[in-house]
Design a protein around this motif. Sequence first.
Motif, mmCIF file in Angstrom:
data_model
loop_
_atom_site.group_PDB
_atom_site.id
_atom_site.type_symbol
_atom_site.label_atom_id
_atom_site.label_comp_id
_atom_site.label_asym_id
_atom_site.label_seq_id
_atom_site.Cartn_x
_atom_site.Cartn_y
_atom_site.Cartn_z
ATOM 1 N N PRO A 24 -18.166 -4.148 7.756
ATOM 2 C CA PRO A 24 -17.083 -3.161 7.922
ATOM 3 C C PRO A 24 -15.788 -3.545 7.214
ATOM 4 O O PRO A 24 -15.644 -4.663 6.719
ATOM 5 C CB PRO A 24 -16.870 -3.124 9.444
ATOM 6 N N ASN A 25 -14.861 -2.630 7.199
ATOM 7 C CA ASN A 25 -13.547 -2.852 6.629
ATOM 8 C C ASN A 25 -12.800 -3.906 7.458
ATOM 9 O O ASN A 25 -12.922 -3.926 8.698
ATOM 10 C CB ASN A 25 -12.768 -1.534 6.616
ATOM 11 N N CYS A 26 -12.029 -4.752 6.789
ATOM 12 C CA CYS A 26 -11.378 -5.882 7.469
ATOM 13 C C CYS A 26 -10.532 -5.439 8.658
ATOM 14 O O CYS A 26 -10.617 -6.008 9.756
ATOM 15 C CB CYS A 26 -10.526 -6.683 6.491
ATOM 16 N N SER A 27 -9.737 -4.372 8.469
ATOM 17 C CA SER A 27 -8.832 -3.975 9.555
ATOM 18 C C SER A 27 -9.609 -3.393 10.738
ATOM 19 O O SER A 27 -9.166 -3.482 11.889
ATOM 20 C CB SER A 27 -7.812 -2.952 9.045
ATOM 21 N N THR A 28 -10.803 -2.857 10.466
ATOM 22 C CA THR A 28 -11.656 -2.362 11.558
ATOM 23 C C THR A 28 -12.276 -3.522 12.332
ATOM 24 O O THR A 28 -12.317 -3.517 13.564
ATOM 25 C CB THR A 28 -12.784 -1.483 10.996
ATOM 26 N N TYR B 76 -0.425 -3.822 9.768
ATOM 27 C CA TYR B 76 0.539 -4.547 8.923
ATOM 28 C C TYR B 76 -0.317 -5.499 8.081
ATOM 29 O O TYR B 76 -0.627 -6.611 8.534
ATOM 30 C CB TYR B 76 1.530 -5.308 9.814
ATOM 31 N N GLN B 77 -0.760 -5.013 6.912
ATOM 32 C CA GLN B 77 -1.834 -5.661 6.188
ATOM 33 C C GLN B 77 -1.375 -6.526 5.025
ATOM 34 O O GLN B 77 -0.513 -6.145 4.229
ATOM 35 C CB GLN B 77 -2.867 -4.627 5.727
ATOM 36 N N SER B 78 -2.004 -7.699 4.932
ATOM 37 C CA SER B 78 -1.709 -8.688 3.889
ATOM 38 C C SER B 78 -2.048 -8.155 2.498
ATOM 39 O O SER B 78 -2.995 -7.381 2.314
ATOM 40 C CB SER B 78 -2.554 -9.942 4.149
ATOM 41 N N THR C 253 -3.454 -9.812 0.344
ATOM 42 C CA THR C 253 -4.753 -10.361 -0.078
ATOM 43 C C THR C 253 -5.855 -9.321 0.094
ATOM 44 O O THR C 253 -6.906 -9.414 -0.528
ATOM 45 C CB THR C 253 -5.113 -11.618 0.740
ATOM 46 N N GLY C 254 -5.598 -8.314 0.934
ATOM 47 C CA GLY C 254 -6.587 -7.234 1.095
ATOM 48 C C GLY C 254 -6.750 -6.421 -0.177
ATOM 49 O O GLY C 254 -7.801 -5.816 -0.397
ATOM 50 N N THR C 255 -5.720 -6.411 -1.002
ATOM 51 C CA THR C 255 -5.810 -5.664 -2.270
ATOM 52 C C THR C 255 -6.495 -6.503 -3.340
ATOM 53 O O THR C 255 -7.275 -6.021 -4.134
ATOM 54 C CB THR C 255 -4.404 -5.278 -2.760
ATOM 55 N N GLY C 256 -6.160 -7.810 -3.359
ATOM 56 C CA GLY C 256 -6.798 -8.683 -4.342
ATOM 57 C C GLY C 256 -5.790 -9.549 -5.077
ATOM 58 O O GLY C 256 -4.584 -9.543 -4.774
ATOM 59 N N HIS D 123 0.799 3.032 2.714
ATOM 60 C CA HIS D 123 -0.141 3.612 1.739
ATOM 61 C C HIS D 123 -1.157 2.557 1.336
ATOM 62 O O HIS D 123 -0.842 1.647 0.556
ATOM 63 C CB HIS D 123 0.672 4.088 0.524
ATOM 64 N N ILE D 124 -2.377 2.624 1.926
ATOM 65 C CA ILE D 124 -3.454 1.689 1.554
ATOM 66 C C ILE D 124 -4.672 2.517 1.171
ATOM 67 O O ILE D 124 -5.168 3.310 1.971
ATOM 68 C CB ILE D 124 -3.796 0.723 2.709
ATOM 69 N N ASP D 125 -5.077 2.374 -0.093
ATOM 70 C CA ASP D 125 -6.150 3.173 -0.680
ATOM 71 C C ASP D 125 -5.612 4.587 -0.943
ATOM 72 O O ASP D 125 -4.396 4.805 -0.865
ATOM 73 C CB ASP D 125 -7.386 3.185 0.253
ATOM 74 N N LYS E 263 -7.605 6.684 2.788
ATOM 75 C CA LYS E 263 -9.011 6.287 3.009
ATOM 76 C C LYS E 263 -9.076 5.113 3.986
ATOM 77 O O LYS E 263 -9.978 5.028 4.821
ATOM 78 C CB LYS E 263 -9.669 5.887 1.683
ATOM 79 N N GLU E 264 -8.082 4.233 3.905
ATOM 80 C CA GLU E 264 -8.073 3.075 4.811
ATOM 81 C C GLU E 264 -7.969 3.548 6.260
ATOM 82 O O GLU E 264 -8.663 3.039 7.152
ATOM 83 C CB GLU E 264 -6.889 2.165 4.478
ATOM 84 N N GLU E 265 -7.123 4.526 6.498
ATOM 85 C CA GLU E 265 -6.945 5.047 7.862
ATOM 86 C C GLU E 265 -8.220 5.746 8.329
ATOM 87 O O GLU E 265 -8.681 5.552 9.470
ATOM 88 C CB GLU E 265 -5.734 5.983 7.887
ATOM 89 N N VAL F 122 -0.515 0.062 6.856
ATOM 90 C CA VAL F 122 0.688 -0.284 6.097
ATOM 91 C C VAL F 122 0.509 -1.622 5.402
ATOM 92 O O VAL F 122 -0.038 -2.575 5.985
ATOM 93 C CB VAL F 122 1.912 -0.368 7.049
ATOM 94 N N ARG F 123 0.938 -1.700 4.148
ATOM 95 C CA ARG F 123 0.884 -2.954 3.394
ATOM 96 C C ARG F 123 2.210 -3.675 3.538
ATOM 97 O O ARG F 123 3.281 -3.080 3.337
ATOM 98 C CB ARG F 123 0.620 -2.688 1.910
ATOM 99 N N ILE F 124 2.146 -4.978 3.836
ATOM 100 C CA ILE F 124 3.385 -5.758 3.981
ATOM 101 C C ILE F 124 3.279 -7.034 3.152
ATOM 102 O O ILE F 124 2.167 -7.475 2.834
ATOM 103 C CB ILE F 124 3.658 -6.098 5.469
ATOM 104 N N GLY G 80 -2.958 -12.859 6.752
ATOM 105 C CA GLY G 80 -3.924 -12.009 7.446
ATOM 106 C C GLY G 80 -3.322 -10.678 7.829
ATOM 107 O O GLY G 80 -2.143 -10.414 7.577
ATOM 108 N N HIS G 81 -4.158 -9.847 8.434
ATOM 109 C CA HIS G 81 -3.734 -8.515 8.879
ATOM 110 C C HIS G 81 -3.295 -8.582 10.344
ATOM 111 O O HIS G 81 -3.910 -9.288 11.151
ATOM 112 C CB HIS G 81 -4.891 -7.528 8.765
ATOM 113 N N SER G 82 -2.241 -7.814 10.638
ATOM 114 C CA SER G 82 -1.767 -7.683 12.025
ATOM 115 C C SER G 82 -1.882 -6.220 12.435
ATOM 116 O O SER G 82 -1.782 -5.325 11.587
ATOM 117 C CB SER G 82 -0.309 -8.127 12.142
HETATM 118 C C1 2RA Z 1 -7.161 -3.717 2.279
HETATM 119 N N1 2RA Z 1 -8.810 -3.282 4.020
HETATM 120 O O1 2RA Z 1 -6.584 -4.447 3.089
HETATM 121 C C2 2RA Z 1 -8.507 -3.099 2.613
HETATM 122 C C3 2RA Z 1 -9.588 -3.611 1.720
HETATM 123 N N2 2RA Z 1 -9.752 -5.004 1.806
HETATM 124 O O2 2RA Z 1 -6.713 -3.445 1.154
#
Ligand code: 2RA
Length: 329
Positions: free
Chosen positions: A124-128, A152-154, A156-159, A190-192, A201-203, A226-228, A233-235
Amino acid sequence: MKVAVVGATGLVGTVMLKVLEERNFPMTELIPVASEKSVGKKIMYKGKEFPIVSMETAIQLRPDIALFSAGGSTSLESAPKFAAVGTTVIDNSSAWRMDETKKLVVPEVNAKVLTKEDKIIANPNCSTIQMVVALQPLHEKYKIKRVVVSTYQSVTGTGVKAVDQLMNERKGIEGPKAYPYEIDLNVLPHIDVFQDNGYTKEEMKMIKETNKIMGDDHIKVTATTVRIPVMGGHSESVNVEFENDFDLSELRSILENAPGIIVVDDVANLKYPMPKDAHQRDEVFVGRLRRDESQPNTLNMWIVADNLRKGAATNAVQIAEYLVEKALV
Ligand code: 2RA
């Protein structure tokens, strides 16, 4: 166990190799796979060099398991070819997640759905992942009615490109952009990509994947992702309405005894989960447990996990461990 890692030089693929080594996964042969330009280069695993091979070569070697983190299009094209030679694929892309014929698995939640017949399994998706690890034990006890999550996503999730953008901005250096705006000292709701309904798409992944993994379409979920500018890691701020009331100390005890969870919840001593503490860890950290006093049977909690580990690589390796343990491969 002969194991292929497809996308072995990518951010998640590299962590997959690290996790396989750390957990001493029972491997007799490692087959690292990457793009044509990387074929022939060597990667280190347990102190030994392993040559990167092409996808075609890896398929011909008939691995028992193939851990994929190479993007959706590569997975759609190559996962069935591995499955056709008897390999069990565990894919980290979103390609197969909502396919009705494929299982979407977080071991702490629904590993029992897996059978010998499952030859392509979706990670699954990391935040899920981090959210359902915390929701499942509470759902079993109090029956969840509705979930409202803000993430509140890292970066690193993007790459790698996003990490480089953040680091360059911090140094005041111009460089390639992964995002439409500056990420340093900013947040992007705005993620994806945006969908016609105004959600990203992320939501939508968080909404749909949660129902599939927990096996309950009655759970209502809404999400804002949300990207921060953080790395570890993701919060997630999660508001959960239950069908039934709960006792907060009992609820905390349920989480403390649930698989894969570490409760960090002592605000009197300023103890709460943070990405810097979750970084490089495999657990899901839960804290800020408190009743939502605006309505009955409702809880607020804060969930943090390393999105590259439990959110991707470790969850995939744990699926592989389950398959080996239950002799499903
Ligand atoms: C993100 N969950 O954080 C997505 C894909 N890894 O960008």
